[in-house]
Design an enzyme around this catalytic site. Structure first.
Site, PDB file in Angstrom:
ATOM      1  N   ASP A  36       0.839  -1.199   0.000  1.00 33.46           N
ATOM      2  CA  ASP A  36       0.000   0.000   0.000  1.00 33.46           C
ATOM      3  C   ASP A  36       0.870   1.244   0.000  1.00 33.46           C
ATOM      4  O   ASP A  36       1.970   1.249   0.537  1.00 33.46           O
ATOM      5  CB  ASP A  36      -0.905   0.007   1.238  1.00 33.46           C
ATOM      6  N   LYS A  56      -3.812   2.806  -2.212  1.00 36.20           N
ATOM      7  CA  LYS A  56      -5.043   3.573  -2.384  1.00 36.20           C
ATOM      8  C   LYS A  56      -4.948   4.764  -1.454  1.00 36.20           C
ATOM      9  O   LYS A  56      -4.647   4.612  -0.289  1.00 36.20           O
ATOM     10  CB  LYS A  56      -6.251   2.729  -1.989  1.00 36.20           C
ATOM     11  N   MET A 170     -10.295   5.587   9.802  1.00 40.60           N
ATOM     12  CA  MET A 170     -10.697   6.341   8.605  1.00 40.60           C
ATOM     13  C   MET A 170     -11.582   7.505   9.035  1.00 40.60           C
ATOM     14  O   MET A 170     -12.655   7.747   8.475  1.00 40.60           O
ATOM     15  CB  MET A 170     -11.435   5.416   7.630  1.00 40.60           C
TER      16      MET A 170
HETATM   17  N1  SAH Z   1      -5.702  -2.557   8.818  1.00 37.34           N
HETATM   18  C1  SAH Z   1      -5.348  -1.290   9.359  1.00 37.34           C
HETATM   19  C2  SAH Z   1      -6.451  -0.271   9.220  1.00 37.34           C
HETATM   20  C3  SAH Z   1      -6.795   0.031   7.807  1.00 37.34           C
HETATM   21  S1  SAH Z   1      -8.014   1.251   7.635  1.00 37.34           S
HETATM   22  C4  SAH Z   1      -4.884  -1.467  10.814  1.00 37.34           C
HETATM   23  O1  SAH Z   1      -5.092  -2.501  11.400  1.00 37.34           O
HETATM   24  O2  SAH Z   1      -4.266  -0.545  11.321  1.00 37.34           O
HETATM   25  C5  SAH Z   1      -7.044   2.679   7.443  1.00 37.34           C
HETATM   26  C6  SAH Z   1      -7.194   3.579   8.646  1.00 37.34           C
HETATM   27  O3  SAH Z   1      -6.380   3.100   9.689  1.00 37.34           O
HETATM   28  C7  SAH Z   1      -6.771   4.989   8.448  1.00 37.34           C
HETATM   29  O4  SAH Z   1      -7.780   5.747   7.849  1.00 37.34           O
HETATM   30  C8  SAH Z   1      -6.512   5.438   9.843  1.00 37.34           C
HETATM   31  O5  SAH Z   1      -7.707   5.721  10.516  1.00 37.34           O
HETATM   32  C9  SAH Z   1      -5.944   4.188  10.452  1.00 37.34           C
HETATM   33  N2  SAH Z   1      -4.473   4.176  10.454  1.00 37.34           N
HETATM   34  C10 SAH Z   1      -3.669   3.342   9.783  1.00 37.34           C
HETATM   35  N3  SAH Z   1      -2.389   3.585  10.098  1.00 37.34           N
HETATM   36  C11 SAH Z   1      -2.396   4.588  10.982  1.00 37.34           C
HETATM   37  C12 SAH Z   1      -1.407   5.280  11.707  1.00 37.34           C
HETATM   38  N4  SAH Z   1      -0.126   4.985  11.551  1.00 37.34           N
HETATM   39  N5  SAH Z   1      -1.781   6.256  12.548  1.00 37.34           N
HETATM   40  C13 SAH Z   1      -3.063   6.568  12.723  1.00 37.34           C
HETATM   41  N6  SAH Z   1      -4.049   5.946  12.072  1.00 37.34           N
HETATM   42  C14 SAH Z   1      -3.729   4.972  11.212  1.00 37.34           C
END
Ligand code: SAH
Length: 486
Positions: A36, A56, A170
């Site tokens: 990603d 994305k 998100m």
């Molecule tokens: N599978 C991922 C989440 C994917 S959805 C997980 O377990 O972390 C994507 C969302 O995750 C983003 O919109 C944000 O809200 C959050 N996110 C992912 N990485 C992040 C980070 N380093 N810091 C804060 N929010 C994060």
């Protein structure tokens, strides 16, 4: 050809050290990696596989989910070991389940490798435990970016009634609507809330407020995706458990060492060089002027490193009494095999005190903006003083400084290590039209000055200095700041 295999691998929230050992091993074995856009490039350092960015970014799809599934199938059917590297954990809002089902349908072997999810790690890294004895005994994780009509709508009433901690992933684009829905559903507007942006990345930021104010504050701070909304009393623990963010304004070359030192004192460093060092050519009559001086004085490690590029000068210096303003300068000299005397107080005044009575003639090798009153004071006491400008301190023009200025209100401590860092920070903010915001952030945060001239310059600029160490070194400044934080 034998069919390949697909590993759906969680990469963790961003810091490459938060990947699992298994993820790391599989990256080493993969023929193809689909990753990603938001992943830290350091995760893929040294990986020999074919690297495909299927990232994305909200709204700007590069490859749609169907396209990604198709690519995974194609690559596996061609006999490859495929790693599908996904942010956080693959099965939490990562569409990992869909990819797994698509593979299964085609009979392609796959395995899922869990990752550290940002939903817990991002708040945690900002000092928020998602559950805490006596404060929150449940955690609800929801998506804030529901596509109307696509998913079952969230039951905000049930969520609001549950108490405990709410984490919204998100959560940036629909923050305002989601917060309004929560309050409407009965959640108290006074509930503590926080947005954690880029948790585990070097640019991690957090802002906190009440639920009623969080959307406004996030907008002001220009919080961007990826970020997480945390709602609940646990947010208040960040005041105790969160690392304080310290802005380091030194020149780029000193950032790495200073950041490591700040980290060792428990701070979270933000690199923001306000100044840069522009070398000046050594004068032709240097040898002659050196001949006239009994003592040679250095006022910074930068000066030492610049002057001693010339082997000629190094030899000539070995015969002089050398004075260094403080331990770092002396250390830089020691690295060149030169021994220096250091005054009791690491300042221009300390140096002046020490030089009186020791030398009749002094040559200063220092910056063009060096403390002129030092020479004046010594001249007035009848000494012969000469001055050579080795370098000039100039504004850095560094984009990291601009980033800092934009997000100044999330900085806890501003570490000023020279009067020029103060001057150029404020000048740059002025040029960006953000001086007012910067001054508010300086007033709200802790302003640390390394020594008297820096403190004086800050006062002249109208900035209130909160701390100044007794010993004028960066490390002593950190020590005082740590004491203050406890
Ligand atoms: N599978 C991922 C989440 C994917 S959805 C997980 O377990 O972390 C994507 C969302 O995750 C983003 O919109 C944000 O809200 C959050 N996110 C992912 N990485 C992040 C980070 N380093 N810091 C804060 N929010 C994060």
């Amino acid at each position: 050809m034998a069919r390949g295999k697909v590993y759906l691998v969680g990469a963790g929230p961003g810091d490459p050290e938060l990947m699992t050992l298994k993820a790391k091993r599989l990256l080493g074995q993969a023929d193809v990696v689909l990753f990603d856009r938001l992943l830290d490039p350091r995760m893929l350092e040294g990986v020999k596989a074919e690297l495909i960015d299927v990232g994305k970014n909200a709204g700007r799809h590069k490859l749609n989910q169907e396209g990604i599934n198709q690519l995974l199938i194609e690559k596996a059917e061609a006999g490859n070991i495929v790693v599908r590297l996904k942010g956080g954990d693959p099965y939490l809002f990562g569409r990992g389940g869909e990819e797994a089902l698509a593979l299964q349908e085609k009979g392609i072997p796959f395995e899922v490798v869990p990752g550290v999810t940002s939903s817990i790690a991002a708040p945690e890294l900002a000092g928020i435990p998602v559950t805490h004895r006596g404060v929150a005994s449940s955690l609800v994780i929801v998506t804030g970016h529901e596509e109307p009509g696509k998913e079952a709508p969230l039951d905000w009433k049930a969520i609001a009634a549950l108490g405990g901690t709410l984490v919204v992933l998100m959560g940036v684009s629909r923050l305002e609507q989601n917060v309004a829905a929560l309050i409407e559903a009965g959640k108290s507007p006074q509930t503590p809330a926080a947005m954690v942006e880029k948790g585990g990345w070097p640019q991690q930021r957090m802002i906190s407020a009440t639920l009623a104010d969080i959307a406004k504050k996030a907008k002001e701070a220009m919080i961007e995706s990826p970020a997480i909304l945390v709602v609940g009393e646990v947010v208040l623990l960040a005041g105790k458990l969160g690392k304080k963010k310290i802005a380091i304004l030194r020149p780029a070359a000193q950032q790495k060492e200073s950041a490591a030192l700040a980290e060792s004192y428990g701070f979270s460093p933000i690199s923001a060089p306000a100044i840069a060092i522009a070398k000046k050519p050594l004068p032709d009559d240097l040898r002659k002027r050196l001949g006239k001086a009994e003592c040679v004085a250095f006022t910074s490690a930068n000066g030492v490193n610049m002057a001693l590029h010339s082997p000629d000068l190094r030899r000539a210096l070995a015969e002089k009494m050398i004075v260094a303003i403080g331990p770092k300068t002396a250390q830089a000299l020691a690295m060149q095999g030169l021994t220096a005397t250091v005054p009791e107080e690491y300042s221009s005044e300390g140096m002046e005190k020490m030089l009186r009575g020791k030398c009749r003639s002094i040559l200063f090798l220092r910056s063009a903006q060096g403390s002129q009153y030092l020479s004046e004071g010594l001249k007035a006491s009848g000494l012969y003083v000469d001055d050579i400008a080795l370098y000039e301190v100039v504004p850095s023009g560094d984009p990291l400084l601009d980033e800092l200025i934009k997000s100044a209100n999330s900085v806890d401590i501003f570490a000023f290590t020279s009067s020029s860092t103060a001057r150029f920070l404020i000048e740059r903010a002025g040029a960006m039209g953000l001086e007012k915001q910067l001054r508010l952030a300086l007033a709200a945060g802790t302003v640390a000055a390394i020594g008297k001239p820096t403190a004086k310059e800050l006062s002249r600029l109208g900035v209130v200095v909160d701390i100044m160490p007794e010993i004028y070194t960066f490390e002593a400044m950190l020590a005082v700041l740590r004491e203050l934080a406890q």
